[in-house]
Each structure stands twice: as structure tokens, then as C-alpha cells.
Design a protein around this motif. Structure first.
Motif, short mmCIF file in Angstrom:
data_model
loop_
_atom_site.label_atom_id
_atom_site.label_comp_id
_atom_site.label_asym_id
_atom_site.label_seq_id
_atom_site.Cartn_x
_atom_site.Cartn_y
_atom_site.Cartn_z
N VAL A 128 0.84 -1.20 0.00
CA VAL A 128 0.00 0.00 0.00
C VAL A 128 0.87 1.25 0.00
O VAL A 128 0.65 2.19 -0.78
CB VAL A 128 -0.96 0.01 1.21
CG1 VAL A 128 -1.70 1.34 1.30
CG2 VAL A 128 -1.94 -1.15 1.12
N VAL A 129 1.87 1.26 0.86
CA VAL A 129 2.76 2.42 0.97
C VAL A 129 3.52 2.66 -0.33
O VAL A 129 3.66 3.80 -0.79
CB VAL A 129 3.73 2.25 2.15
CG1 VAL A 129 4.78 3.36 2.15
CG2 VAL A 129 2.98 2.23 3.48
N LYS A 130 4.00 1.58 -0.96
CA LYS A 130 4.75 1.73 -2.22
C LYS A 130 3.87 2.31 -3.32
O LYS A 130 4.31 3.18 -4.09
CB LYS A 130 5.30 0.37 -2.65
CG LYS A 130 6.47 -0.12 -1.80
CD LYS A 130 6.96 -1.47 -2.28
CE LYS A 130 8.11 -1.98 -1.41
NZ LYS A 130 8.58 -3.32 -1.86
N ILE A 131 2.63 1.83 -3.41
CA ILE A 131 1.73 2.35 -4.46
C ILE A 131 1.40 3.81 -4.19
O ILE A 131 1.43 4.65 -5.11
CB ILE A 131 0.44 1.51 -4.54
CG1 ILE A 131 0.76 0.05 -4.86
CG2 ILE A 131 -0.49 2.07 -5.60
CD1 ILE A 131 -0.44 -0.86 -4.82
N GLU A 132 1.09 4.13 -2.94
CA GLU A 132 0.75 5.51 -2.60
C GLU A 132 1.94 6.44 -2.88
O GLU A 132 1.77 7.53 -3.44
CB GLU A 132 0.33 5.60 -1.14
CG GLU A 132 -1.01 4.97 -0.84
CD GLU A 132 -1.37 5.07 0.63
OE1 GLU A 132 -2.56 4.91 0.95
OE2 GLU A 132 -0.47 5.29 1.46
N THR A 133 3.13 6.01 -2.49
CA THR A 133 4.31 6.83 -2.70
C THR A 133 4.55 7.07 -4.19
O THR A 133 4.86 8.19 -4.62
CB THR A 133 5.54 6.17 -2.08
OG1 THR A 133 5.32 5.96 -0.69
CG2 THR A 133 6.79 7.02 -2.27
N ALA A 134 4.39 6.01 -4.99
CA ALA A 134 4.60 6.14 -6.44
C ALA A 134 3.55 7.05 -7.07
O ALA A 134 3.88 7.90 -7.90
CB ALA A 134 4.57 4.76 -7.09
N CYS A 135 2.29 6.87 -6.68
CA CYS A 135 1.21 7.68 -7.26
C CYS A 135 1.32 9.13 -6.85
O CYS A 135 1.20 10.04 -7.69
CB CYS A 135 -0.15 7.12 -6.85
SG CYS A 135 -0.59 5.56 -7.65
#
Length: 269
Positions: A246-253
Motif C-alpha cells: 500500500v505504501v509503495k503504491i501511494e508513494t509512487a502515485c
């Protein structure tokens, strides 16, 4: 969207921890009683019982080996479906999903059906550890395909409905349990994280943001369900990995927004 004490053994434990004494009269009768000789009938019955139990264990071990083999085949071919879905792009979306649908149907008809035939009409929960890895991978592949196809979640009832036609109507059908479904769902978030990264690199930011919301919803709902599960130790470990996704996707987006804004300004200039 998801499945939203006193110990009964305490008294037995306390009883077992205390030394047990026979009643004096009963104790005396036991000591003075003479042993009755075993008859041929008794010995024969014991031999037959032992032979039957040995046959049962041999058959059970053979079945377990076949179930492990079926689970391994399900895992391998479900991974192929996942790899196929990851080939998706703007230009080949329909082609990739059509191929993934056919591959998933082949996994169901060839490998899941073999597992169903082995386990239908039995206490299949006794062999859960043998087939659970394959079932989890199958759930991961099926839910990934469903999300890419329609943007929705494939629920447990839908998956179990596809297994019913594979079973003999006269026997108890194999049905995937809630724990295996949730474990497969937890693994799905990792694949969705990789899919989101690929979509961002291709400039499909809106698609990646949809994935981000979807994964965040799964994580939020599972945090409400997991504490109420009896067998949740494995699930708790996967929740930690899920949070990282979740954190990786949020950070990338969120990190790509300024870049998109700068590019749009340059185009306007």
C-alpha cells in the motif's frame, strides 16, 4: 465487500495435572484379580484392526501425495496466468485479458478439477496444508484477472460456485474456506503493486490510482476482519507485507503528480 473464554480444556488440564488414585476397594480388586487369557478370536480381531488401520494410512498417504502434486501444478499454471496479466498495456488490453481468461479456464478444468476429484466426499480439511498453497495461488490469479477485467473483486462465493460443476452431485463438494481466500487476497495486493508500477511507467496514472484505492480498501477491510479470526498468525504476517505494498503504491502515485504537472506546463508553453 468482505467478510465483515474460559478454556473448555482447562478443567481437563487441571485434572490431568493431579495424580489419579483408584478407589481402595477397586484398587484391591484390580490387584487380586487374575488376568484372563487372550482368546484366538481376540487376537484375530486385533490383527484385522491393525491391518485395516495400516491400509487406511497407506491410502491416506497416497492421496496426500496426489493432492500435493495437484497443488503444485495449480501453483505453476496460476503463475502463468499472473504473468500473462502483467503484459497488459493500452494497446493490447483486450488481447492479454482474453488469453488470461483462457489460461485461467484451463487451470480450472485441468488442475483444479483433479484436486476436486481427489478431495470431494472426504474430510478435505485434514489435507488443507497439502493443497492450500495451490488454492491461494489460484485465488490470486483469478482475482487479479477479475480486477483487470472489470475493476471489481472476485468474492469467495463466486469462486466456490465455479467448483460445484466439477464435483459429483452425490458427494460433498470441495469448497475453498475463508482463510485460504483471504491469504490469496493478501498476495493479490503484491501483484497489484507491481501492476501499478508498470502502469505508472507507461503514463497510465489514472489506472494506477484506481489500483491504489482498491488495494487500500482491501487492507482497511482486512484490518477489521483479521483480529476476529481464530487462525490468523499466517494472515498477520501477510498483513505487514500488504501494508508495504500500500505504501509503495501511494508513494509512487503521489510522487508522480508533480512530474505530470510540470510536463503539462511545458506542453502549454
Amino acid at each position: 465487500m468482505f467478510l465483515n473464554s474460559s478454556s473448555p480444556f482447562k478443567r481437563l488440564f487441571l485434572m490431568a495435572s493431579k495424580p489419579q488414585h483408584l478407589h481402595p476397594i477397586a484398587e484391591a480388586s484390580v490387584l487380586t484379580s487374575t488376568k484372563k487369557p487372550r482368546t484366538m478370536t481376540t487376537v484375530s480381531a486385533m490383527k484385522d484392526g491393525f491391518a485395516n488401520y495400516t491400509d487406511y494410512l497407506n491410502q491416506f498417504n497416497d492421496k496426500r501425495e496426489r493432492v500435493v502434486k495437484a497443488s503444485r501444478d495449480i501453483t505453476i499454471n496460476s503463475k502463468k496466468v499472473i504473468f500473462q496479466v502483467h503484459r497488459i498495456s493500452k494497446s493490447n488490453r483486450e488481447e492479454v485479458l482474453e488469453k488470461a481468461e483462457k489460461d485461467l479456464a484451463a487451470v480450472t478444468s485441468q488442475y483444479i478439477s483433479r484436486l476436486v476429484k481427489e478431495l470431494q466426499g472426504t474430510d478435505f480439511w485434514r489435507l488443507r496444508r497439502a493443497y492450500s498453497p495451490g488454492v491461494q495461488e489460484y485465488i490470486e490469479a483469478a482475482t487479479l484477472y477479475k480486477f483487470c477485467k472489470s475493476g471489481t473483486l472476485l468474492d469467495l462465493a463466486e469462486i466456490n460456485a465455479t467448483l460445484l460443476p466439477l464435483s459429483d452431485p452425490s458427494l460433498e463438494p470441495l469448497q475453498i474456506n475463508v482463510l485460504d481466500y483471504l491469504l490469496g487476497l493478501a498476495d493479490l495486493t503484491g501483484e497489484l503493486m507491481r501492476l501499478a508500477m508498470g502502469r505508472i511507467s507507461e503514463g497510465e496514472l489514472e489506472y494506477a490510482e484506481n489500483i491504489c484505492r482498491f488495494v487500500r480498501d482491501i487492507y482497511r477491510e482486512l484490518t477489521l476482519v483479521i483480529p476476529h479470526m481464530d487462525e490468523n498468525s499466517e494472515m498477520k504476517k501477510k498483513m505487514d507485507v500488504m501494508l508495504q505494498s500500500v505504501v509503495k503504491i501511494e508513494t509512487a502515485c503521489f510522487g508522480v503528480h508533480p512530474l505530470i504537472y510540470k510536463i503539462s506546463l511545458r506542453r502549454r508553453a
